[in-house]
Design a protein around this motif. Sequence first.
Motif, PDB file in Angstrom:
ATOM      1  N   MET A   1       0.841  -1.190   0.000  1.00 19.27           N
ATOM      2  CA  MET A   1       0.000   0.000   0.000  1.00 19.27           C
ATOM      3  C   MET A   1       0.883   1.248   0.000  1.00 19.27           C
ATOM      4  O   MET A   1       1.851   1.315   0.740  1.00 19.27           O
ATOM      5  CB  MET A   1      -0.875  -0.010   1.254  1.00 19.27           C
ATOM      6  N   LEU A   2       0.524   2.201  -0.847  1.00 15.74           N
ATOM      7  CA  LEU A   2       1.253   3.474  -0.880  1.00 15.74           C
ATOM      8  C   LEU A   2       0.345   4.580  -0.349  1.00 15.74           C
ATOM      9  O   LEU A   2      -0.872   4.513  -0.528  1.00 15.74           O
ATOM     10  CB  LEU A   2       1.669   3.795  -2.323  1.00 15.74           C
ATOM     11  N   PRO A   3       0.920   5.591   0.292  1.00 19.25           N
ATOM     12  CA  PRO A   3       0.083   6.687   0.791  1.00 19.25           C
ATOM     13  C   PRO A   3      -0.609   7.396  -0.381  1.00 19.25           C
ATOM     14  O   PRO A   3       0.045   7.745  -1.372  1.00 19.25           O
ATOM     15  CB  PRO A   3       1.090   7.623   1.468  1.00 19.25           C
ATOM     16  N   THR A   4      -1.902   7.622  -0.247  1.00 20.22           N
ATOM     17  CA  THR A   4      -2.666   8.296  -1.309  1.00 20.22           C
ATOM     18  C   THR A   4      -2.042   9.649  -1.648  1.00 20.22           C
ATOM     19  O   THR A   4      -1.929  10.029  -2.810  1.00 20.22           O
ATOM     20  CB  THR A   4      -4.128   8.487  -0.853  1.00 20.22           C
ATOM     21  N   GLU A   5      -1.633  10.349  -0.578  1.00 18.73           N
ATOM     22  CA  GLU A   5      -0.982  11.644  -0.744  1.00 18.73           C
ATOM     23  C   GLU A   5       0.203  11.574  -1.712  1.00 18.73           C
ATOM     24  O   GLU A   5       0.407  12.463  -2.538  1.00 18.73           O
ATOM     25  CB  GLU A   5      -0.441  11.988   0.651  1.00 18.73           C
ATOM     26  N   VAL A   6       0.992  10.514  -1.579  1.00 19.63           N
ATOM     27  CA  VAL A   6       2.165  10.332  -2.439  1.00 19.63           C
ATOM     28  C   VAL A   6       1.726  10.085  -3.881  1.00 19.63           C
ATOM     29  O   VAL A   6       2.271  10.666  -4.829  1.00 19.63           O
ATOM     30  CB  VAL A   6       3.033   9.161  -1.917  1.00 19.63           C
ATOM     31  N   LEU A   7       0.705   9.243  -4.041  1.00 19.20           N
ATOM     32  CA  LEU A   7       0.234   8.952  -5.400  1.00 19.20           C
ATOM     33  C   LEU A   7      -0.321  10.216  -6.053  1.00 19.20           C
ATOM     34  O   LEU A   7      -0.155  10.428  -7.256  1.00 19.20           O
ATOM     35  CB  LEU A   7      -0.835   7.854  -5.354  1.00 19.20           C
ATOM     36  N   GLU A   8      -0.950  11.069  -5.243  1.00 21.43           N
ATOM     37  CA  GLU A   8      -1.506  12.299  -5.809  1.00 21.43           C
ATOM     38  C   GLU A   8      -0.409  13.276  -6.241  1.00 21.43           C
ATOM     39  O   GLU A   8      -0.546  13.944  -7.262  1.00 21.43           O
ATOM     40  CB  GLU A   8      -2.466  12.957  -4.798  1.00 21.43           C
ATOM     41  N   ILE A   9       0.674  13.311  -5.493  1.00 25.03           N
ATOM     42  CA  ILE A   9       1.803  14.157  -5.920  1.00 25.03           C
ATOM     43  C   ILE A   9       2.359  13.635  -7.240  1.00 25.03           C
ATOM     44  O   ILE A   9       2.577  14.386  -8.191  1.00 25.03           O
ATOM     45  CB  ILE A   9       2.911  14.196  -4.833  1.00 25.03           C
ATOM     46  N   ALA A  10       2.546  12.313  -7.293  1.00 23.63           N
ATOM     47  CA  ALA A  10       3.076  11.711  -8.521  1.00 23.63           C
ATOM     48  C   ALA A  10       2.137  11.972  -9.696  1.00 23.63           C
ATOM     49  O   ALA A  10       2.573  12.277 -10.815  1.00 23.63           O
ATOM     50  CB  ALA A  10       3.284  10.211  -8.326  1.00 23.63           C
ATOM     51  N   GLN A  11       0.851  11.886  -9.424  1.00 27.49           N
ATOM     52  CA  GLN A  11      -0.140  12.127 -10.482  1.00 27.49           C
ATOM     53  C   GLN A  11      -0.052  13.573 -10.986  1.00 27.49           C
ATOM     54  O   GLN A  11      -0.031  13.821 -12.191  1.00 27.49           O
ATOM     55  CB  GLN A  11      -1.534  11.855  -9.930  1.00 27.49           C
ATOM     56  N   ALA A  12       0.040  14.501 -10.030  1.00 30.47           N
ATOM     57  CA  ALA A  12       0.037  15.915 -10.396  1.00 30.47           C
ATOM     58  C   ALA A  12       1.247  16.283 -11.246  1.00 30.47           C
ATOM     59  O   ALA A  12       1.166  17.158 -12.106  1.00 30.47           O
ATOM     60  CB  ALA A  12      -0.008  16.783  -9.135  1.00 30.47           C
ATOM     61  N   GLU A  13       2.385  15.617 -11.009  1.00 33.18           N
ATOM     62  CA  GLU A  13       3.581  16.004 -11.774  1.00 33.18           C
ATOM     63  C   GLU A  13       3.956  14.977 -12.841  1.00 33.18           C
ATOM     64  O   GLU A  13       5.036  15.054 -13.409  1.00 33.18           O
ATOM     65  CB  GLU A  13       4.761  16.325 -10.838  1.00 33.18           C
ATOM     66  N   LEU A  14       3.033  14.061 -13.114  1.00 32.79           N
ATOM     67  CA  LEU A  14       3.390  12.964 -14.026  1.00 32.79           C
ATOM     68  C   LEU A  14       3.803  13.448 -15.412  1.00 32.79           C
ATOM     69  O   LEU A  14       4.790  12.975 -15.967  1.00 32.79           O
ATOM     70  CB  LEU A  14       2.231  11.957 -14.151  1.00 32.79           C
ATOM     71  N   THR A  15       3.060  14.399 -15.981  1.00 32.60           N
ATOM     72  CA  THR A  15       3.370  14.776 -17.368  1.00 32.60           C
ATOM     73  C   THR A  15       4.330  15.960 -17.456  1.00 32.60           C
ATOM     74  O   THR A  15       4.773  16.320 -18.542  1.00 32.60           O
ATOM     75  CB  THR A  15       2.077  15.120 -18.137  1.00 32.60           C
TER      76      THR A  15
END
Length: 348
Positions: A1-15
Motif C-alpha cells: 500500500m502506498l500513501p494516497t498523498e504520495v500517489l496524488e503528488i506523482a499524479q500531479a507532476e506525471l506529465t
Amino acid sequence: MLPTEVLEIAQAELTDWQGSGMSVMEVSHRGKAFVACAAHAEATLRSLMSIPDNYKVLFLQGGASGQFAAIPMNLTGPGDTVAYLNTGQWSAKAIKSAKTQDLAVEVLADEKDSNYSTVPAAGSYTVPVSAAYLHYTANETIGGVEFDYVPETDVPLVSDYSSTILSRPVDISKYGLIYAGAQKNLGPSGLAVVIVREDLTGKARSTTPDIWDYAAMAASDSMLNTPPTFSLYLLGLVLDWVERTGGLAAMGKRNKAKADSLYTTIDNSEFYANPVALNARSWMNIPFTLADPSLDADFLKEAEAQGLTNLAGHRSVGGMRASIYNAMTQDGVDALISFMADFANRRG
Ligand SMILES: *Cc1c(COP(=O)(O)O)cnc(C)c1O
C-alpha cells in the motif's frame, strides 16, 4: 500500500516533472535533475534511519531475492562458513540461495517444530566465530513472525528487512548489512535498498558481475547502469511523506497501535485465531484463521465488497493475512475490525 498523498503528488507532476515538460520516466538518469532526485532519496533515508556515515546506501535491482545471492557473493570466498536462522519461507529461500555458492551453510536454529510461529530465543544458538556473517529475517512476511530482539554476535549481522524497514526506528550500527525489497514499505517494486558497512564492501568474489558488486555500485552512486528511475523517484516521495508525518518514532507508535488493536480483536474472539507466539508477532503482517475454514471464501468475498481487499493468506498457507504496512491507517484497521466483529456475529 502506498500513501494516497504520495500517489496524488506523482499524479500531479506525471506529465511535467520539475518543469521539464516530460515525466520523470523520460528524463536522462545522468541529468542534473534526476541525479539530484536520487541523492535526495538517499539523504532522506539516511536522515530518517540515522544511518551512520561509515555505511553505504545502495539502490539495486533484482529485489530482495537478488540479495539472497548477492550477499554471499560480496561477503564470502569459496569454502567459507556462513550462519543462518530459519524462521520461515523467506529465511528458507535465503538459505537455499547461499547453498548454491560453495559455502558451509550452518542453520543455527530452525523453527519447524513450532510450524514457524516462533523466533529462536536469544542465546539459544551459538554463532561460529569463523562465520562470514549471521543472517536472519527480521520479519517473516508470510508467517507474520518478527524478531523482538536484535541477535548479538561478533560476526557481521545481516538481515532481511523487506517487510519491516521504516516501520519503527532501528539501530543500524548493530548490523553489517540490512536489505529490503522496496515494494512493502518503501515504494513500488523494482528496487532493493542495501545499507552496508563500508568495510564489508570491496571483497566481492572475482566472478561477481559489476552490477552485483557493492563496491562498484557504491563508487557509481548506484548508477553503473540505468537505475529504475520511477521507483527511485517514488521512493523519495514516500520518504518525504514519512518525514512529514513525524519520522520513524511516530511511525512506530502508529504501527504498534494498529497491530495491537487487531491482535486484541483476534485474541478476544472465539471465532478468529492467530498462531504466532506472543513475543514474535509481526507489526506488519497479521495472519489469522477462522474457526470454520469453510467460511473463508465468504469472508473474503464480503470483505472485498466493503473495500477490504488483499486479505487472503499467502497461497502457500491459506487463511487470512492483514498486511498493515506504513501507509495503512488506523481507520483502515478499524474498518477491518468492525467487519470482522460483524462477520463473526452473523456467521460464527
Ligand atoms: C517480499 C519479500 C522478499 C522478496 O522480495 P522480492 O523483491 O520480490 O525479491 C524477500 N524477503 C522478504 C522478507 C519479503 O517480504
